[in-house]
Design a protein around this motif. Structure first.
Motif, PDB file in Angstrom:
ATOM      1  N   LEU A   2       0.787  -1.208  -0.021  1.00  0.00           N
ATOM      2  CA  LEU A   2      -0.026  -0.048   0.028  1.00  0.00           C
ATOM      3  C   LEU A   2       0.702   1.377   0.011  1.00  0.00           C
ATOM      4  N   TYR A  28       2.151   1.894  -3.216  1.00  0.00           N
ATOM      5  CA  TYR A  28       1.197   2.293  -4.285  1.00  0.00           C
ATOM      6  C   TYR A  28       0.766   3.850  -4.032  1.00  0.00           C
ATOM      7  N   LEU A  29       0.743   4.328  -2.696  1.00  0.00           N
ATOM      8  CA  LEU A  29       0.607   5.619  -2.399  1.00  0.00           C
ATOM      9  C   LEU A  29       1.744   6.540  -2.728  1.00  0.00           C
ATOM     10  N   TYR A  64       0.267   8.840  -5.781  1.00  0.00           N
ATOM     11  CA  TYR A  64       0.082  10.290  -5.079  1.00  0.00           C
ATOM     12  C   TYR A  64       1.252  10.668  -4.366  1.00  0.00           C
ATOM     13  N   LEU A 116       3.040   9.929  -1.875  1.00  0.00           N
ATOM     14  CA  LEU A 116       2.780  10.220  -0.340  1.00  0.00           C
ATOM     15  C   LEU A 116       3.718   9.094   0.334  1.00  0.00           C
ATOM     16  N   ALA A 119       4.252  10.836   4.254  1.00  0.00           N
ATOM     17  CA  ALA A 119       2.885  11.003   4.975  1.00  0.00           C
ATOM     18  C   ALA A 119       2.330   9.529   5.054  1.00  0.00           C
ATOM     19  N   LEU A 151       1.125   7.673   8.615  1.00  0.00           N
ATOM     20  CA  LEU A 151      -0.157   7.165   8.732  1.00  0.00           C
ATOM     21  C   LEU A 151      -0.197   5.633   9.341  1.00  0.00           C
ATOM     22  N   ALA A 158      -3.439   3.450  10.649  1.00  0.00           N
ATOM     23  CA  ALA A 158      -4.303   3.911   9.449  1.00  0.00           C
ATOM     24  C   ALA A 158      -4.240   2.914   8.401  1.00  0.00           C
ATOM     25  N   VAL A 159      -3.139   2.199   7.883  1.00  0.00           N
ATOM     26  CA  VAL A 159      -2.780   1.390   6.882  1.00  0.00           C
ATOM     27  C   VAL A 159      -3.436   0.030   7.175  1.00  0.00           C
ATOM     28  N   ALA A 175      -7.000   0.412   6.691  1.00  0.00           N
ATOM     29  CA  ALA A 175      -7.681   0.544   5.443  1.00  0.00           C
ATOM     30  C   ALA A 175      -7.707  -0.919   4.888  1.00  0.00           C
ATOM     31  N   LEU A 219      -8.601  -4.803  -0.935  1.00  0.00           N
ATOM     32  CA  LEU A 219      -7.620  -3.614  -1.501  1.00  0.00           C
ATOM     33  C   LEU A 219      -6.308  -4.353  -1.255  1.00  0.00           C
ATOM     34  N   LEU A 260     -14.251  -1.688  -4.119  1.00  0.00           N
ATOM     35  CA  LEU A 260     -13.428  -0.671  -4.162  1.00  0.00           C
ATOM     36  C   LEU A 260     -13.750   0.511  -5.175  1.00  0.00           C
ATOM     37  N   ALA A 261     -13.144   1.402  -5.377  1.00  0.00           N
ATOM     38  CA  ALA A 261     -13.445   2.703  -6.185  1.00  0.00           C
ATOM     39  C   ALA A 261     -13.494   2.312  -7.552  1.00  0.00           C
ATOM     40  N   ILE A 313      -6.736   2.725  -8.956  1.00  0.00           N
ATOM     41  CA  ILE A 313      -7.131   1.438  -8.364  1.00  0.00           C
ATOM     42  C   ILE A 313      -7.469   0.521  -9.473  1.00  0.00           C
TER      43      ILE A 313
END
Ligand SMILES: Nc1ncnc2c1ncn2[C@@H]1O[C@H](COP(=O)(O)OP(=O)(O)OP(=O)(O)O)[C@@H](O)[C@H]1O
Ligand SMILES: Nc1ncnc2c1ncn2[C@@H]1O[C@H](COP(=O)(O)OP(=O)(O)O)[C@@H](O)[C@H]1O
Ligand SMILES: [Mg+2]
Ligand SMILES: [Mg+2]
Lengths: 328, 379
Positions: free
Chosen positions: A85, A88-89, A93, A95, A98, A102, A107-108, A111, A118, A168-169, A174
């Motif tokens: 993850l 991927y971020l 992104y 990221l 950050a 997280l 937080a990971v 998720a 995911l 998922l989205a 993704i």
């Protein structure tokens, strides 16, 4: 290779404890034979590869862990969802920093708990990235990728990334990520192998698992029948042993010949063990027949009496080679 | 030290027995065998199985998966003891649905049951099976129809999951994160600090990109609907956990005589000890039995080799080799068992022989039950 000529991604599944990790590792060695480069991947965060090869825990980094006969190389990579993850971020992104902050806050974890799909998309995605990766000369970075996958009960959901997408989205990176994963996994670039023992429950799980994979158009490869013991008696002898008709007098004579005394205890032990063994072997043959009916390649591997160490992996790999896997 | 299983099974103060161990070692078989034996000793027993082999389920009359105990026919009443046996197979989704239904009015229940997040949670989340096994145990216990409930545990590779997964899942569902992330507007994030709040802002943002806004909305709705009806998932998990610590509960740890299974059993035993939970003993299932002949393995092998070298009696040579192989397997297993006992001298260990056939009828279960109670077993 004869059986799966196009397959570069070999996924190994099976009931828990049947030998998935062991078989995946031996397969990585067998496929590396004669100058190939293979990579063994694990995705459940259990450090099974490190344990098997007796090395310190693997970091999230590709490492060479063994060589193969004829100048091949076996590499290894332990990925967990969190790593995937964060990757991927970063990739989509930007990221990285950050992201790790997280992840420290839990937080990971959160998720991937909230959307188990995911994690699966990200892990299979990592495997596909490795499959497609090219080196400087535009050759495949690895000739074969071997994935020590989740057990049979979860394998279809794990691989069937399209199904996972329902949670998922539906748009964005993704989604295209999932589409490209599916393009590899649902093609003949992939072979999904199942490891089983010759016992009722694992065989049943194998049969059910294959049906489910087929229903989802996922490419089933071969069946690895693991930890078999060679029968000591042939079919006729087994039938006699079960019926209690083994030639007692003859056996007693042989025993005297051999320098032992044919005591009643010894005779009783030999005859009862023979019948017990015969029953077990017959049961195993019945189970093997259920698998044979599927008309898929079956690779039979013995129970190594001294357990599995590095030498044992090479031994299993050699048997795979002799059964027509890799080596060209 | 051997295990006096009949003393446990006939002790009226014992009303829950939990069979644990890593996958494939024989937990379900043991649970069913203990249930049958207890019933035939006069207890009114319910066995809660999780994933019985198909034929074993059939033998117990479990043909429908209806999530309720069914009477098992074929219990012998030789001792005029009036025992009875019921058995059921856990359906985790159904159990979860029933929990929801019994805690909310029909309208709200309907909303929850049709929520996609709830559907994923109740059918495929890690820990749901363990949570629902505990939940079902609590329900059966509350029905007070049985004086002994025997619980099988889910086929996880990690035996400790049975103890820990429910609380973990409970904390997750009750947790701060789920509230903050799904409803930052509610102000649930107060007190976490500005920087962290900023971090969550980024994360919520990314999360909705990954999962889609709909998914987060589903989670948010679930949390809101559940909030008003439940006492809390963690609280429920803790309540059943307390039941397991009760003196009326007994744990039976099952292991195969193999390194990995015994390591897993050792972790479990240590954990029970640490949490002061009652451990009945360790069942070492599927051990290799070898009849005593007074001969050593070397003597047997030498005799087999002599025959083979002389080209004599191939059948006899094969029988001798088979015997020697079994002696070797037995030695290796005993060595592993001894190492376990050296580390855990106070744990009673009961070996159960490997039967030639799978155990999938009542006669087979009875046979395992006898082996469980055989205190004179020489192994
Ligand atoms: N052919 C074999 N001969 C002897 N022992 C074996 C053989 N194959 C596997 N084993 C042993 O069986 C045990 C289980 O194997 P392994 O860890 O590979 O299974 P797995 O399917 O990966 O398990 P899990 O479901 O826990 O991931 C290990 O102790 C391994 O050494
Ligand atoms: N003592 C035994 N002898 C022979 N077979 C056994 C024995 N114990 C268990 N089995 C078989 O092993 C398999 C796995 O047992 P099961 O009880 O389902 O394991 P678990 O519940 O721990 O996963 C079943 O097919 C069962 O019949
Ligand atoms: Mg493994
Ligand atoms: Mg079971």
């Amino acid at each position: 290779m004869r059986n799966w000529p196009e397959a570069t991604l070999h996924v190994v599944t099976g009931k828990g404890g049947t030998g998935k990790t062991t078989i995946a590792a031996a397969l990585a060695i067998a496929l590396a034979k004669n100058g190939h480069r293979t990579i063994l991947m694990e995705v459940e965060g259990r450090q099974g590869i490190a344990q098997l090869f007796d090395t310190p825990p693997l970091p999230y980094e590709e490492r060479k862990i063994a060589v193969a006969p004829g100048g091949g190389e076996v590499w290894a990579l332990a990925v967990d969802t969190e790593d995937a993850l964060l990757d991927y971020l970063e990739m989509f992104y930007k990221l990285r920093r950050a992201g790790s902050a997280l992840s420290k806050m839990g937080a990971v974890d959160f998720a991937t708990t909230i959307a188990p799909g995911l994690g699966d998309v990200l892990l299979t995605g990592k495997a596909c990235e490795v499959v497609k990766r090219k080196d400087k000369k535009q050759d495949n970075a690895y000739d074969y990728v071997i994935l020590d996958a989740p057990p049979t009960g979860r394998i279809t959901r794990f691989l069937n990334v399209n199904g996972e997408m329902s949670g998922l989205a539906k748009v964005g990176p993704i989604k295209s990520h999932a589409d490209s994963v599916m393009a590899v996994i649902a093609s003949d670039q992939t072979a999904i192998h199942l490891v089983t023992l010759l016992e009722e429950m694992p065989v049943q799980e194998t049969l059910d698992g294959i049906t489910e994979l087929e229903e989802n158009n996922l490419p089933v490869g071969g069946i690895f029948v693991n930890m078999t013991r060679p029968p000591q008696l042939d079919a006729a002898q087994r039938a006699m042993a079960i019926a209690g008709e083994l030639p007692q007098q003859e056996i007693e004579l042989d025993i005297s010949q051999s320098g032992l005394a044919p005591t009643p205890q010894l005779m009783e032990a030999l005859l009862s063990e023979a019948s017990d063994h015969a029953e077990r072997v017959d049961l195993e043959i019945t189970e093997l027949e259920r698998l044979t009916q599927l008309s898929r390649p079956i690779i039979v591997l013995p129970l190594l009496p001294s357990g599995i160490d590095l030498g044992g992996l090479y031994e299993l790999a050699a048997i795979m080679t002799a059964s027509g896997i890799g080596g060209e | 030290m051997t295990l006096d299983i009949d003393a446990i099974l006939t002790n009226p103060d014992k009303n829950i027995i939990v069979c644990t161990g890593s996958g494939g070692v024989g937990k379900t078989t043991t649970a069913a065998a203990l249930g049958l034996r207890a019933a035939e000793l006069g207890r009114n027993v319910c066995v809660l199985t999780i994933d019985p082999a198909r034929r074993l389920a059939q033998a117990m009359g479990l043909t429908e998966l209806d999530n309720t105990p069914r009477a098992v026919v074929g219990i012998s009443n030789e001792s005029n003891s009036n025992g009875s046996l019921s058995a059921m197979m856990l359906d985790m989704k159904r159990t979860f649905d029933e929990v929801v239904e019994s805690h909310s009015d029909p309208e709200r229940a309907e909303k929850i049951l049709s929520n996609p997040f709830y559907q994923a949670l109740s059918s495929s989340f890690a820990g749901t099976q363990e949570y629902m096994a505990m939940e079902k145990l609590g329900q059966l216990r509350a029905q007070s129809q049985w004086d002994l409930i025997i619980v099988d545990t889910p086929p996880s590779r990690n035996a400790l999951d049975f103890l820990d997964a429910p609380a973990r899942l409970g904390s997750f569902l009750d947790g701060r994160l789920i509230r903050i992330i799904t409803a930052p507007a509610r102000g649930a994030g107060r007190g976490i600090g500005r920087i962290a709040a900023l971090g969550f802002g980024i994360f919520t943002n990314v999360l909705s990109k990954l999962l889609g806004a709909q998914v987060l909305a589903d989670v948010g709705n679930f949390v809101a609907d559940i909030d008003t009806t439940f006492g809390g998932f963690r609280e429920r998990a803790d309540a059943t956990y307390a039941l397991l610590k009760d003196a009326g509960t007994e744990f039976i740890v099952v292991a195969a005589p193999e390194r990995d299974a015994l390591r897993e059993a050792a972790y479990f035993v240590e954990r029970l000890n640490q949490d002061s939970m009652p451990l009945g003993g360790l069942i070492l299932n599927r051990v290799q039995e070898v009849p005593e002949t007074g001969l050593t393995q070397d003597q047997i092998l030498a005799a087999a080799q002599k025959l083979t070298a002389e080209g004599q009696g191939p059948l006899t040579a094969a029988l001798l080799e088979l015997h020697a192989q079994r002696m070797e397997i037995k030695e290796r297993q005993k060595h592993l068992a001894m190492r376990f006992t050296a580390a855990h001298p106070n744990v009673a260990v009961q070996p159960i022989p490997a039967l030639a056939q799978d155990v999938n009828d009542l006669a087979g279960l009875r046979q395992i039950g006898e082996a469980l109670a055989n205190q004179g077993i020489t192994w």
